[in-house]
Design a protein around this motif. Sequence first.
Motif, PDB file in Angstrom:
ATOM      1  N   GLN A  26       0.820  -1.209   0.000  1.00  5.16           N
ATOM      2  CA  GLN A  26       0.000   0.000   0.000  1.00  5.16           C
ATOM      3  C   GLN A  26       0.856   1.262   0.000  1.00  5.16           C
ATOM      4  O   GLN A  26       0.485   2.273  -0.590  1.00  5.16           O
ATOM      5  CB  GLN A  26      -0.932  -0.003   1.200  1.00  5.16           C
ATOM      6  CG  GLN A  26      -0.228   0.104   2.546  1.00  5.16           C
ATOM      7  CD  GLN A  26      -1.192   0.304   3.697  1.00  5.16           C
ATOM      8  OE1 GLN A  26      -2.374   0.519   3.477  1.00  5.16           O
ATOM      9  NE2 GLN A  26      -0.684   0.234   4.910  1.00  5.16           N
TER      10      GLN A  26
ATOM     11  N   VAL B  29      -0.569   3.176  -3.308  1.00  6.39           N
ATOM     12  CA  VAL B  29      -1.551   4.225  -3.000  1.00  6.39           C
ATOM     13  C   VAL B  29      -1.032   5.629  -3.328  1.00  6.39           C
ATOM     14  O   VAL B  29      -1.762   6.426  -3.942  1.00  6.39           O
ATOM     15  CB  VAL B  29      -2.002   4.125  -1.530  1.00  6.39           C
ATOM     16  CG1 VAL B  29      -2.876   5.311  -1.145  1.00  6.39           C
ATOM     17  CG2 VAL B  29      -2.756   2.822  -1.301  1.00  6.39           C
TER      18      VAL B  29
ATOM     19  N   MET C 114      -2.573   9.766   3.590  1.00  4.68           N
ATOM     20  CA  MET C 114      -2.029   8.513   4.123  1.00  4.68           C
ATOM     21  C   MET C 114      -1.625   8.612   5.586  1.00  4.68           C
ATOM     22  O   MET C 114      -1.420   7.579   6.239  1.00  4.68           O
ATOM     23  CB  MET C 114      -0.828   8.080   3.286  1.00  4.68           C
ATOM     24  CG  MET C 114      -1.181   7.717   1.855  1.00  4.68           C
ATOM     25  SD  MET C 114       0.180   6.881   1.027  1.00  4.68           S
ATOM     26  CE  MET C 114       0.231   5.340   1.946  1.00  4.68           C
TER      27      MET C 114
ATOM     28  N   TYR D  38      -6.931  -4.175   1.592  1.00  7.09           N
ATOM     29  CA  TYR D  38      -6.588  -4.219   0.167  1.00  7.09           C
ATOM     30  C   TYR D  38      -7.810  -4.501  -0.701  1.00  7.09           C
ATOM     31  O   TYR D  38      -7.933  -3.952  -1.810  1.00  7.09           O
ATOM     32  CB  TYR D  38      -5.512  -5.273  -0.083  1.00  7.09           C
ATOM     33  CG  TYR D  38      -4.133  -4.791   0.275  1.00  7.09           C
ATOM     34  CD1 TYR D  38      -3.505  -3.795  -0.461  1.00  7.09           C
ATOM     35  CD2 TYR D  38      -3.456  -5.327   1.360  1.00  7.09           C
ATOM     36  CE1 TYR D  38      -2.249  -3.341  -0.132  1.00  7.09           C
ATOM     37  CE2 TYR D  38      -2.195  -4.880   1.706  1.00  7.09           C
ATOM     38  CZ  TYR D  38      -1.597  -3.882   0.950  1.00  7.09           C
ATOM     39  OH  TYR D  38      -0.347  -3.430   1.289  1.00  7.09           O
TER      40      TYR D  38
ATOM     41  N   ALA E 142      -9.605  -1.326  -1.148  1.00  4.22           N
ATOM     42  CA  ALA E 142      -8.929  -0.479  -2.136  1.00  4.22           C
ATOM     43  C   ALA E 142      -9.162  -0.970  -3.557  1.00  4.22           C
ATOM     44  O   ALA E 142      -9.308  -0.163  -4.487  1.00  4.22           O
ATOM     45  CB  ALA E 142      -7.436  -0.435  -1.833  1.00  4.22           C
TER      46      ALA E 142
ATOM     47  N   SER F  53     -11.748   2.909  -5.201  1.00  2.00           N
ATOM     48  CA  SER F  53     -10.573   3.781  -5.297  1.00  2.00           C
ATOM     49  C   SER F  53     -10.843   4.980  -6.195  1.00  2.00           C
ATOM     50  O   SER F  53      -9.922   5.535  -6.785  1.00  2.00           O
ATOM     51  CB  SER F  53      -9.372   2.995  -5.836  1.00  2.00           C
ATOM     52  OG  SER F  53      -9.668   2.418  -7.109  1.00  2.00           O
TER      53      SER F  53
ATOM     54  N   LEU G  93      -9.586   5.624  -0.566  1.00  2.00           N
ATOM     55  CA  LEU G  93      -8.254   5.079  -0.316  1.00  2.00           C
ATOM     56  C   LEU G  93      -7.823   5.334   1.124  1.00  2.00           C
ATOM     57  O   LEU G  93      -7.090   4.534   1.706  1.00  2.00           O
ATOM     58  CB  LEU G  93      -7.243   5.694  -1.284  1.00  2.00           C
ATOM     59  CG  LEU G  93      -7.326   5.190  -2.729  1.00  2.00           C
ATOM     60  CD1 LEU G  93      -6.289   5.902  -3.594  1.00  2.00           C
ATOM     61  CD2 LEU G  93      -7.117   3.687  -2.798  1.00  2.00           C
TER      62      LEU G  93
ATOM     63  N   THR H 192      -6.623   2.382   3.492  1.00  2.00           N
ATOM     64  CA  THR H 192      -5.319   2.453   4.155  1.00  2.00           C
ATOM     65  C   THR H 192      -5.458   2.307   5.660  1.00  2.00           C
ATOM     66  O   THR H 192      -4.649   1.631   6.299  1.00  2.00           O
ATOM     67  CB  THR H 192      -4.642   3.791   3.817  1.00  2.00           C
ATOM     68  OG1 THR H 192      -4.485   3.897   2.397  1.00  2.00           O
ATOM     69  CG2 THR H 192      -3.263   3.879   4.447  1.00  2.00           C
TER      70      THR H 192
ATOM     71  N   PHE I 262      -3.293  -4.380  -5.614  1.00  2.00           N
ATOM     72  CA  PHE I 262      -4.107  -4.499  -4.404  1.00  2.00           C
ATOM     73  C   PHE I 262      -4.474  -5.961  -4.133  1.00  2.00           C
ATOM     74  O   PHE I 262      -4.443  -6.421  -2.990  1.00  2.00           O
ATOM     75  CB  PHE I 262      -5.376  -3.659  -4.531  1.00  2.00           C
ATOM     76  CG  PHE I 262      -5.130  -2.173  -4.483  1.00  2.00           C
ATOM     77  CD1 PHE I 262      -4.288  -1.633  -3.522  1.00  2.00           C
ATOM     78  CD2 PHE I 262      -5.742  -1.320  -5.389  1.00  2.00           C
ATOM     79  CE1 PHE I 262      -4.058  -0.263  -3.462  1.00  2.00           C
ATOM     80  CE2 PHE I 262      -5.523   0.057  -5.341  1.00  2.00           C
ATOM     81  CZ  PHE I 262      -4.677   0.578  -4.374  1.00  2.00           C
TER      82      PHE I 262
END
Length: 245
Positions: free
Chosen positions: A44, A48, A73, A111, A114, A118, A124, A128, A204
């Motif tokens: 990730q 990402v 993030m 995952y 995601a 997304s 996202l 995350t 992912f």
Amino acid sequence: MLLAWGLYETRHPQPLVDLRTTARRPILLTNIAALLIGFGMMAQSIVVPQLLQLPEATGYGLGQTMLQAGLWMAPGGLMMLAFTPISSRMLTRFGGRATLAVGAVVIACGYLVAAGFSAEPWQLLVATCVASAGVGIGYAAMPTLILENAPLSEAGASVGVNSLMRSMGTTIAGAVMALVLTSQMTELGGGVSIPSQEMFHLCFLLGAAAAIAGAVVVLFIRRTPAVDKAIEPVATAEPEQAPVR
């Protein structure tokens, strides 16, 4: 070099790392799980940010700046911190094996979120945070599993090897993600090529598969008593007695 080091360690009377200890089933399986879960954690961090920063003209990029991508993030790191005490309580109640398996499954769920959602930065962000929660749960369980099954005299070396296996997982993830993303490129214009949307989804799915594989490996770990958990008293010479007159 690795083979030469292994031969040296197995033949040395007092090795720095006793490879026979790391070959025991519970420790070996924990290290394999650490490699797979390390792979799942790092994927990730590679995929990402790129997806967040791709131009919106691609149709799937989110057009964020580097600063914005970092801010999206950042909550993931806070989620790891928040779930550390939860992992501690799970270790006390359920043990290391169940806690590590749960952490790996949570990473996989992040995952999968995601892969399915997304289209917006907040999606996202959610993915995350879910994956990071699994990291916070699972990473605390690995040293516990090692210490439950390693002799006391090899505890430090065994935990060190486990950390090395996690680092190997993250390193392999970087290479694999780069290979996957560059295997199918899309022309953006002006001679610029970017990874296709399908490759991001594949990354992912690979992260989820690695985490699930780690959870399956953990389920094969059986708790075995360590051979020398107790610290033996050090023998000391008897003091000489003065001659009786």
